[in-house]
Design a protein around this motif. Structure first.
Motif, PDB file in Angstrom:
ATOM      1  N   MET A 243       0.799  -1.089   0.113  1.00 41.69           N
ATOM      2  CA  MET A 243       0.221  -0.093  -0.043  1.00 41.69           C
ATOM      3  C   MET A 243       0.771   1.280   0.155  1.00 41.69           C
ATOM      4  O   MET A 243       1.866   1.345  -0.391  1.00 41.69           O
ATOM      5  N   ASN A 244       0.468   2.535   0.706  1.00 40.36           N
ATOM      6  CA  ASN A 244       1.138   3.581   0.589  1.00 40.36           C
ATOM      7  C   ASN A 244       2.482   3.300   1.381  1.00 40.36           C
ATOM      8  O   ASN A 244       2.271   2.744   2.645  1.00 40.36           O
ATOM      9  N   THR A 245       3.233   3.913   1.220  1.00 38.05           N
ATOM     10  CA  THR A 245       4.617   3.833   1.823  1.00 38.05           C
ATOM     11  C   THR A 245       4.920   5.120   2.805  1.00 38.05           C
ATOM     12  O   THR A 245       5.780   4.997   3.425  1.00 38.05           O
ATOM     13  N   SER A 246       4.255   6.147   2.798  1.00 36.90           N
ATOM     14  CA  SER A 246       4.178   7.056   3.937  1.00 36.90           C
ATOM     15  C   SER A 246       4.169   6.476   5.243  1.00 36.90           C
ATOM     16  O   SER A 246       3.373   5.286   5.488  1.00 36.90           O
ATOM     17  N   ALA A 247       4.688   7.199   6.257  1.00 43.02           N
ATOM     18  CA  ALA A 247       4.603   6.806   7.541  1.00 43.02           C
ATOM     19  C   ALA A 247       3.132   6.642   8.162  1.00 43.02           C
ATOM     20  O   ALA A 247       3.051   5.613   8.989  1.00 43.02           O
ATOM     21  N   PHE A 248       2.090   7.386   7.722  1.00 38.65           N
ATOM     22  CA  PHE A 248       0.986   7.220   8.252  1.00 38.65           C
ATOM     23  C   PHE A 248      -0.214   7.273   7.308  1.00 38.65           C
ATOM     24  O   PHE A 248      -0.688   8.427   6.812  1.00 38.65           O
ATOM     25  N   PRO A 249      -0.211   6.274   6.496  1.00 34.10           N
ATOM     26  CA  PRO A 249      -1.212   6.114   5.289  1.00 34.10           C
ATOM     27  C   PRO A 249      -2.691   6.338   5.704  1.00 34.10           C
ATOM     28  O   PRO A 249      -2.860   6.098   6.945  1.00 34.10           O
ATOM     29  N   PRO A 250      -3.563   7.054   4.925  1.00 28.04           N
ATOM     30  CA  PRO A 250      -4.971   7.167   5.552  1.00 28.04           C
ATOM     31  C   PRO A 250      -5.619   5.862   6.007  1.00 28.04           C
ATOM     32  O   PRO A 250      -6.569   6.076   6.924  1.00 28.04           O
ATOM     33  N   ILE A 251      -5.132   4.792   5.377  1.00 23.06           N
ATOM     34  CA  ILE A 251      -5.846   3.602   5.751  1.00 23.06           C
ATOM     35  C   ILE A 251      -4.669   2.598   5.742  1.00 23.06           C
ATOM     36  O   ILE A 251      -3.970   2.554   4.961  1.00 23.06           O
ATOM     37  N   SER A 252      -4.882   1.780   7.127  1.00 25.26           N
ATOM     38  CA  SER A 252      -3.677   0.900   7.255  1.00 25.26           C
ATOM     39  C   SER A 252      -4.366  -0.333   7.528  1.00 25.26           C
ATOM     40  O   SER A 252      -5.207  -0.503   8.368  1.00 25.26           O
ATOM     41  N   LEU A 253      -3.900  -1.636   7.329  1.00 27.84           N
ATOM     42  CA  LEU A 253      -4.067  -2.821   7.645  1.00 27.84           C
ATOM     43  C   LEU A 253      -3.308  -3.424   8.354  1.00 27.84           C
ATOM     44  O   LEU A 253      -2.172  -3.628   7.982  1.00 27.84           O
ATOM     45  N   ASP A 254      -3.480  -4.266   9.447  1.00 20.52           N
ATOM     46  CA  ASP A 254      -2.584  -5.001  10.287  1.00 20.52           C
ATOM     47  C   ASP A 254      -3.343  -6.324  10.420  1.00 20.52           C
ATOM     48  O   ASP A 254      -4.377  -6.503  11.256  1.00 20.52           O
ATOM     49  N   ASP A 255      -2.553  -7.393  10.037  1.00 22.91           N
ATOM     50  CA  ASP A 255      -2.807  -8.770  10.445  1.00 22.91           C
ATOM     51  C   ASP A 255      -2.126  -9.380  11.316  1.00 22.91           C
ATOM     52  O   ASP A 255      -2.047 -10.574  11.339  1.00 22.91           O
ATOM     53  N   SER A 256      -1.143  -8.629  11.957  1.00 27.25           N
ATOM     54  CA  SER A 256      -0.347  -9.452  13.042  1.00 27.25           C
ATOM     55  C   SER A 256      -1.171 -10.096  14.047  1.00 27.25           C
ATOM     56  O   SER A 256      -0.462 -11.140  14.857  1.00 27.25           O
ATOM     57  N   PHE A 257      -2.261  -9.851  14.159  1.00 34.68           N
ATOM     58  CA  PHE A 257      -2.900 -10.710  15.176  1.00 34.68           C
ATOM     59  C   PHE A 257      -4.089 -11.710  14.448  1.00 34.68           C
ATOM     60  O   PHE A 257      -5.167 -12.031  15.051  1.00 34.68           O
ATOM     61  N   TRP A 258      -3.772 -11.916  13.493  1.00 32.88           N
ATOM     62  CA  TRP A 258      -4.777 -12.920  12.354  1.00 32.88           C
ATOM     63  C   TRP A 258      -5.312 -13.977  13.491  1.00 32.88           C
ATOM     64  O   TRP A 258      -4.337 -14.678  13.785  1.00 32.88           O
ATOM     65  N   PRO A 259      -6.386 -14.402  13.181  1.00 32.52           N
ATOM     66  CA  PRO A 259      -7.578 -14.072  12.305  1.00 32.52           C
ATOM     67  C   PRO A 259      -8.366 -12.538  12.794  1.00 32.52           C
ATOM     68  O   PRO A 259      -9.456 -12.427  12.522  1.00 32.52           O
ATOM     69  N   LEU A 260      -7.804 -11.924  13.652  1.00 27.70           N
ATOM     70  CA  LEU A 260      -8.353 -10.456  13.885  1.00 27.70           C
ATOM     71  C   LEU A 260      -7.663  -9.819  12.834  1.00 27.70           C
ATOM     72  O   LEU A 260      -6.224  -9.399  13.013  1.00 27.70           O
ATOM     73  N   LEU A 261      -8.186  -8.848  12.068  1.00 25.48           N
ATOM     74  CA  LEU A 261      -7.713  -7.946  11.128  1.00 25.48           C
ATOM     75  C   LEU A 261      -8.003  -6.447  11.561  1.00 25.48           C
ATOM     76  O   LEU A 261      -9.262  -6.317  11.978  1.00 25.48           O
ATOM     77  N   ILE A 262      -6.990  -5.639  11.658  1.00 24.91           N
ATOM     78  CA  ILE A 262      -7.331  -4.191  12.317  1.00 24.91           C
ATOM     79  C   ILE A 262      -7.245  -3.404  11.167  1.00 24.91           C
ATOM     80  O   ILE A 262      -6.324  -3.174  10.493  1.00 24.91           O
ATOM     81  N   VAL A 263      -8.051  -2.575  10.847  1.00 23.45           N
ATOM     82  CA  VAL A 263      -8.284  -1.714   9.960  1.00 23.45           C
ATOM     83  C   VAL A 263      -8.256  -0.045  10.488  1.00 23.45           C
ATOM     84  O   VAL A 263      -9.353   0.127  11.170  1.00 23.45           O
ATOM     85  N   GLN A 264      -7.218   0.625  10.290  1.00 24.30           N
ATOM     86  CA  GLN A 264      -7.335   1.842  11.032  1.00 24.30           C
ATOM     87  C   GLN A 264      -7.530   3.176   9.813  1.00 24.30           C
ATOM     88  O   GLN A 264      -6.653   3.108   9.053  1.00 24.30           O
TER      89      GLN A 264
END
Length: 151
Positions: free
Chosen positions: A1-22
Motif C-alpha cells: 500500500m502507501n509507503t508514507s509513515a501514516f497512510p490514511p488506511i492501514s491494515l494490520d494482520d499481526s493478530f490474525w484472524p483478527l484484522l485491524i483496519v485503521q
C-alpha cells in the motif's frame, strides 16, 4: 500500500484472524482502491476472520469513496458473508455512529457487528467472536496489545 509513515488506511494482520483496519484522515480515491484490493486478499484466505475498524480519526468519506465502497460491498457480498465472522467499528463521532448503524441496518450482512466509541470494548468483542467460532486467535497477544489483561 502507501509507503508514507501514516497512510490514511492501514491494515494490520499481526493478530490474525483478527484484522485491524485503521482510518487516519481523508482518504484519496486512489488509496481507497488500493485498500479494497488489499482487503480482498484477506477475504480470499481460507480462514474466516473478524475485523476491527478503528475509525476514531476518520472523517466523513467523500461521496466518490462511499459509492465505490457500496459497489465493492455488492460485488463481494457473498465472499464477505462466507469469510467474515463479524466486525467491530470504533467510532467516537455520534453522527458517524448513527450513520454507520443506519447503513448496516439498510445493507445487512450475515456477520454480526458491534459499534462502540471504545477500542478496548471492540477488541474484547472481536476476541469473543473468534473464540466462540472455535478459531485460534493469539488471545494473550491481543489482550496485552489492547490492555485487556487485568493488572
Amino acid at each position: 500500500m502507501n509507503t508514507s509513515a501514516f497512510p490514511p488506511i492501514s491494515l494490520d494482520d499481526s493478530f490474525w484472524p483478527l484484522l485491524i483496519v485503521q482510518i487516519r484522515g481523508p482518504v484519496p480515491f486512489a488509496h481507497f482502491e488500493e485498500y479494497l484490493a488489499q482487503r480482498l486478499t484477506y477475504l480470499q484466505r481460507p480462514e474466516k476472520h473478524v475485523t476491527l475498524f478503528d475509525m476514531r480519526n476518520a472523517p466523513m468519506l467523500s461521496s466518490d469513496v462511499r459509492h465505490r465502497q457500496a459497489e465493492w460491498l455488492k460485488q463481494h457480498g457473498s465472499l464477505l458473508d462466507a469469510q467474515m465472522l463479524g466486525h467491530a467499528l470504533v467510532i467516537t463521532s455520534p453522527f458517524l455512529r448513527v450513520m454507520m448503524s443506519t447503513f448496516l441496518k439498510v445493507r445487512p450482512r450475515n456477520a454480526p457487528y458491534f459499534i462502540t466509541p471504545n477500542v478496548g470494548d471492540a477488541a474484547r468483542w472481536c476476541l469473543k467472536v473468534l473464540e466462540e467460532a472455535g478459531s485460534n486467535p493469539p488471545a494473550e497477544r491481543i489482550k496485552t496489545h489492547f490492555g485487556l489483561n487485568p493488572h
